[in-house]
Design an enzyme around this catalytic site. Structure first.
Site, PDB file in Angstrom:
ATOM      1  N   ASP A  40      -6.998  -1.431  -4.542  1.00 20.46           N
ATOM      2  CA  ASP A  40      -8.088  -1.112  -3.608  1.00 20.46           C
ATOM      3  C   ASP A  40      -9.089  -0.136  -4.239  1.00 20.46           C
ATOM      4  O   ASP A  40     -10.297  -0.270  -4.057  1.00 20.46           O
ATOM      5  CB  ASP A  40      -7.529  -0.515  -2.317  1.00 20.46           C
ATOM      6  CG  ASP A  40      -6.623  -1.468  -1.558  1.00 20.46           C
ATOM      7  OD1 ASP A  40      -6.771  -2.696  -1.740  1.00 20.46           O
ATOM      8  OD2 ASP A  40      -5.762  -0.991  -0.798  1.00 20.46           O
TER       9      ASP A  40
ATOM     10  N   ASP B 238       0.860  -1.184   0.000  1.00 21.80           N
ATOM     11  CA  ASP B 238       0.000   0.000   0.000  1.00 21.80           C
ATOM     12  C   ASP B 238       0.896   1.233   0.000  1.00 21.80           C
ATOM     13  O   ASP B 238       1.895   1.289   0.724  1.00 21.80           O
ATOM     14  CB  ASP B 238      -0.909   0.008   1.230  1.00 21.80           C
ATOM     15  CG  ASP B 238      -2.006  -1.036   1.151  1.00 21.80           C
ATOM     16  OD1 ASP B 238      -2.400  -1.411   0.027  1.00 21.80           O
ATOM     17  OD2 ASP B 238      -2.482  -1.476   2.209  1.00 21.80           O
TER      18      ASP B 238
END
Length: 161
Positions: free
Chosen positions: A135, A116
């Site tokens: 995401d 991330d």
């Protein structure tokens, strides 16, 4: 045709996620520098290795392979579900979800965690969490699946007048 649309969408989604990871994490060396201010506070690259789900939830669980198997199973279910759907919205949205889910599963296999790197804050609220392109694709794809499933658009008819 829906399967082809879904497959192309999934390949594009998976590729966008991988490309963004290569550029941001490796070419810009985010893994080493940890933070790159792009447009503070609205957009920063902040490295985070997520071993859990949803911003680190269940990160102490140690279910790496369960977190690999689950998105694959969901992707297979979505593929089976969309195969007979008509139109554009559902196959493309499903492809975005499948490509994003497989992108996160790829990260778990390759790195042991999801990479991330996007961090966004606004309006005096400091967001401590990072997320990735996969995401975003999963979230947007899910919204469009709901929208596409609820809205029944008329299909062009082959009537002769």
């Amino acid at each position: 045709m829906p399967m082809l649309r879904m497959i192309v969408s999934a390949l594009i989604a998976f590729s966008l996620n991988r490309f963004s990871e290569v550029v941001i994490i490796y070419w810009l060396d985010l893994a080493s520098v940890h933070t790159i201010h792009v447009w503070p506070p609205y957009l920063n690259f902040v490295m985070a290795w997520n071993t859990g789900i949803d911003f680190g939830f269940l990160s102490n669980y140690g279910g790496r392979w369960l977190f690999v198997a689950f998105p694959i199973a969901v992707s297979l279910g979505l593929i089976a579900w969309v195969r007979n759907k008509r139109g554009w919205i559902l196959p493309l949205a499903t492809g975005a979800v499948v490509g994003g889910a497989l992108g996160n599963a790829f990260d778990r296999v390759a790195y042991g965690a999801v990479a991330d790197y996007l961090n966004m804050s606004c309006c005096g609220i400091n967001n401590p969490y990072s997320f990735n392109v996969a995401d975003v694709l999963i979230t947007c794809g899910t919204v469009f699946i709901v929208i596409g499933h609820k809205i029944k658009l008329p299909l062009p008819s082959a009537s002769s007048s």
